[in-house]
Design an enzyme around this catalytic site. Structure first.
Site, PDB file in Angstrom:
ATOM      1  N   ALA A 235       3.461  -0.889   4.733  1.00 56.76           N
ATOM      2  CA  ALA A 235       3.010  -0.911   6.134  1.00 56.76           C
ATOM      3  C   ALA A 235       2.540  -2.293   6.588  1.00 56.76           C
ATOM      4  O   ALA A 235       2.579  -2.603   7.786  1.00 56.76           O
ATOM      5  CB  ALA A 235       1.897   0.107   6.327  1.00 56.76           C
TER       6      ALA A 235
ATOM      7  N   ASN B 152       8.073  -5.570  -1.327  1.00 61.41           N
ATOM      8  CA  ASN B 152       8.013  -4.455  -0.393  1.00 61.41           C
ATOM      9  C   ASN B 152       6.580  -4.447   0.143  1.00 61.41           C
ATOM     10  O   ASN B 152       5.675  -3.935  -0.525  1.00 61.41           O
ATOM     11  CB  ASN B 152       8.355  -3.127  -1.058  1.00 61.41           C
ATOM     12  CG  ASN B 152       8.381  -1.985  -0.056  1.00 61.41           C
ATOM     13  OD1 ASN B 152       7.879  -2.132   1.071  1.00 61.41           O
ATOM     14  ND2 ASN B 152       8.951  -0.861  -0.438  1.00 61.41           N
TER      15      ASN B 152
ATOM     16  N   ASP C  75       2.608 -15.634   7.148  1.00 61.59           N
ATOM     17  CA  ASP C  75       2.260 -17.037   6.887  1.00 61.59           C
ATOM     18  C   ASP C  75       2.384 -17.386   5.410  1.00 61.59           C
ATOM     19  O   ASP C  75       2.842 -18.484   5.060  1.00 61.59           O
ATOM     20  CB  ASP C  75       0.830 -17.329   7.372  1.00 61.59           C
ATOM     21  CG  ASP C  75       0.726 -17.370   8.888  1.00 61.59           C
ATOM     22  OD1 ASP C  75       1.778 -17.362   9.576  1.00 61.59           O
ATOM     23  OD2 ASP C  75      -0.413 -17.407   9.403  1.00 61.59           O
TER      24      ASP C  75
ATOM     25  N   HIS D 146      12.669  -2.597   1.831  1.00 62.22           N
ATOM     26  CA  HIS D 146      12.088  -1.320   2.258  1.00 62.22           C
ATOM     27  C   HIS D 146      12.990  -0.209   1.737  1.00 62.22           C
ATOM     28  O   HIS D 146      14.222  -0.284   1.904  1.00 62.22           O
ATOM     29  CB  HIS D 146      11.985  -1.226   3.785  1.00 62.22           C
ATOM     30  CG  HIS D 146      11.004  -2.183   4.369  1.00 62.22           C
ATOM     31  ND1 HIS D 146       9.650  -1.999   4.262  1.00 62.22           N
ATOM     32  CD2 HIS D 146      11.186  -3.351   5.026  1.00 62.22           C
ATOM     33  CE1 HIS D 146       9.021  -3.006   4.854  1.00 62.22           C
ATOM     34  NE2 HIS D 146       9.934  -3.849   5.321  1.00 62.22           N
TER      35      HIS D 146
ATOM     36  N   ARG E  21       5.094  11.028  -2.412  1.00 60.81           N
ATOM     37  CA  ARG E  21       4.843  10.687  -1.011  1.00 60.81           C
ATOM     38  C   ARG E  21       6.115  10.883  -0.180  1.00 60.81           C
ATOM     39  O   ARG E  21       7.094  10.166  -0.367  1.00 60.81           O
ATOM     40  CB  ARG E  21       4.414   9.214  -0.955  1.00 60.81           C
ATOM     41  CG  ARG E  21       4.251   8.676   0.427  1.00 60.81           C
ATOM     42  CD  ARG E  21       4.069   7.179   0.411  1.00 60.81           C
ATOM     43  NE  ARG E  21       3.961   6.694   1.771  1.00 60.81           N
ATOM     44  CZ  ARG E  21       4.181   5.453   2.115  1.00 60.81           C
ATOM     45  NH1 ARG E  21       4.497   4.545   1.213  1.00 60.81           N
ATOM     46  NH2 ARG E  21       4.074   5.091   3.376  1.00 60.81           N
TER      47      ARG E  21
ATOM     48  N   TYR F  68      11.240   8.711   1.286  1.00 63.66           N
ATOM     49  CA  TYR F  68      11.191   7.671   0.244  1.00 63.66           C
ATOM     50  C   TYR F  68      11.837   8.071  -1.079  1.00 63.66           C
ATOM     51  O   TYR F  68      11.868   7.263  -2.006  1.00 63.66           O
ATOM     52  CB  TYR F  68       9.720   7.275   0.002  1.00 63.66           C
ATOM     53  CG  TYR F  68       9.048   6.751   1.239  1.00 63.66           C
ATOM     54  CD1 TYR F  68       9.534   5.608   1.866  1.00 63.66           C
ATOM     55  CD2 TYR F  68       7.950   7.395   1.798  1.00 63.66           C
ATOM     56  CE1 TYR F  68       8.941   5.116   3.030  1.00 63.66           C
ATOM     57  CE2 TYR F  68       7.343   6.913   2.951  1.00 63.66           C
ATOM     58  CZ  TYR F  68       7.840   5.779   3.560  1.00 63.66           C
ATOM     59  OH  TYR F  68       7.254   5.301   4.701  1.00 63.66           O
TER      60      TYR F  68
ATOM     61  N   GLU G 189      12.771  -9.328   1.062  1.00 65.44           N
ATOM     62  CA  GLU G 189      11.943  -8.176   1.443  1.00 65.44           C
ATOM     63  C   GLU G 189      12.754  -6.894   1.258  1.00 65.44           C
ATOM     64  O   GLU G 189      13.935  -6.851   1.608  1.00 65.44           O
ATOM     65  CB  GLU G 189      11.523  -8.321   2.912  1.00 65.44           C
ATOM     66  CG  GLU G 189      10.663  -7.174   3.404  1.00 65.44           C
ATOM     67  CD  GLU G 189      10.334  -7.300   4.894  1.00 65.44           C
ATOM     68  OE1 GLU G 189      10.864  -8.215   5.557  1.00 65.44           O
ATOM     69  OE2 GLU G 189       9.566  -6.469   5.375  1.00 65.44           O
TER      70      GLU G 189
ATOM     71  N   PRO H  64       0.793  -1.231   0.000  1.00 68.05           N
ATOM     72  CA  PRO H  64       0.000   0.000   0.000  1.00 68.05           C
ATOM     73  C   PRO H  64       0.827   1.285   0.000  1.00 68.05           C
ATOM     74  O   PRO H  64       1.869   1.360   0.632  1.00 68.05           O
ATOM     75  CB  PRO H  64      -0.807  -0.116   1.302  1.00 68.05           C
ATOM     76  CG  PRO H  64      -0.047  -1.077   2.145  1.00 68.05           C
ATOM     77  CD  PRO H  64       0.584  -2.047   1.195  1.00 68.05           C
ATOM     78  N   ASN H  65       0.303   2.240  -0.732  1.00 69.94           N
ATOM     79  CA  ASN H  65       0.846   3.606  -0.834  1.00 69.94           C
ATOM     80  C   ASN H  65       2.118   3.706  -1.677  1.00 69.94           C
ATOM     81  O   ASN H  65       2.638   4.802  -1.877  1.00 69.94           O
ATOM     82  CB  ASN H  65       1.091   4.222   0.564  1.00 69.94           C
ATOM     83  CG  ASN H  65      -0.181   4.277   1.372  1.00 69.94           C
ATOM     84  OD1 ASN H  65      -1.180   4.811   0.906  1.00 69.94           O
ATOM     85  ND2 ASN H  65      -0.181   3.714   2.569  1.00 69.94           N
TER      86      ASN H  65
ATOM     87  N   SER I  13      13.186   2.846   2.858  1.00 65.15           N
ATOM     88  CA  SER I  13      13.748   3.536   4.018  1.00 65.15           C
ATOM     89  C   SER I  13      14.337   2.515   4.995  1.00 65.15           C
ATOM     90  O   SER I  13      13.994   1.328   4.943  1.00 65.15           O
ATOM     91  CB  SER I  13      12.661   4.355   4.718  1.00 65.15           C
ATOM     92  OG  SER I  13      11.637   3.494   5.198  1.00 65.15           O
TER      93      SER I  13
HETATM   94  C1  DQA Z   1       8.306   1.179   3.475  1.00 60.68           C
HETATM   95  C2  DQA Z   1       8.488   1.331   4.994  1.00 60.68           C
HETATM   96  C3  DQA Z   1       7.170   1.108   5.709  1.00 60.68           C
HETATM   97  O1  DQA Z   1       7.355   1.294   7.112  1.00 60.68           O
HETATM   98  C4  DQA Z   1       6.128   2.100   5.233  1.00 60.68           C
HETATM   99  O2  DQA Z   1       4.881   1.827   5.861  1.00 60.68           O
HETATM  100  C5  DQA Z   1       5.991   2.122   3.761  1.00 60.68           C
HETATM  101  C6  DQA Z   1       7.209   2.085   2.942  1.00 60.68           C
HETATM  102  C7  DQA Z   1       9.601   1.511   2.719  1.00 60.68           C
HETATM  103  O3  DQA Z   1       9.712   1.095   1.565  1.00 60.68           O
HETATM  104  O4  DQA Z   1      10.480   2.178   3.277  1.00 60.68           O
HETATM  105  O5  DQA Z   1       4.908   2.284   3.226  1.00 60.68           O
HETATM  106  O6  DQA Z   1       7.977  -0.162   3.185  1.00 60.68           O
END
Ligand code: DQA
Length: 150
Positions: free
Chosen positions: A79, A76, A89, A102, A20, A25, A100, A12-13, A104
């Site tokens: 949240a 990724n 799971d 991220h 954003r 980011y 995985e 999401p997002n 940030s």
């Molecule tokens: C994120 C880090 C998460 O904590 C955050 O909720 C995101 C972006 C990142 O790519 O840094 O939406 O996954």
């Protein structure tokens, strides 16, 4: 012969990357990250299927596709990493490598981001490398696919 396929999932997002919170980011858009992923996958003779959703259940269903149809996953979870036992799971159920990402460094941020349910099931985690984290993740999946004992 078709190239082995990797699944690259975004939660999401992440569809609004670039607009954003650029301080956190960066300004790279998701479309630009997708291009980086396709380029890196091609270097390793892989094909990337790149997707984004704002829905947790859709991520779960897409992860299930990696039971049969993909040689590795980059995700990724955004949240949902911090909240979703369902994603934990689903990742745990896979036998292919799952990296995985991220953008940030979540470990430098608020305490609620220090819980990561996906990390506890993933093969590896890359956090804080910005958009380059996706390239590194694809390269790592490729190295594990080439030599699963690594
Ligand atoms: C994120 C880090 C998460 O904590 C955050 O909720 C995101 C972006 C990142 O790519 O840094 O939406 O996954």
């Amino acid at each position: 012969m078709t190239a082995p396929r990797i699944l690259v999932l975004n939660g999401p997002n992440l569809d609004i990357l670039g607009r954003r919170d650029p301080a956190q980011y960066g300004t790279t858009t998701l479309a630009e990250i997708e291009a980086i992923v396709h380029t890196e996958a091609a270097v390793h003779e892989l094909e990337a299927d790149f997707r984004q959703t704002n829905r947790e259940g859709e991520l779960v269903e897409w992860l299930h596709e990696a039971l049969d149809d993909f040689v590795g996953v980059v995700i990724n979870p955004a949240a949902y990493a911090h909240t979703s036992v369902a994603l934990h799971d689903a990742v745990e159920a896979l036998t292919v490598p799952v990296v995985e990402v991220h953008l940030s460094n979540t470990w430098k941020r608020e305490p609620f981001r220090h819980v990561d349910h996906v990390a506890t099931a993933a093969t590896a985690v890359i956090a804080g490398a910005g958009a380059d984290g996706y390239r590194l993740a694809v390269a790592h999946v490729a190295s594990l696919v080439a030599d699963p004992t690594d």
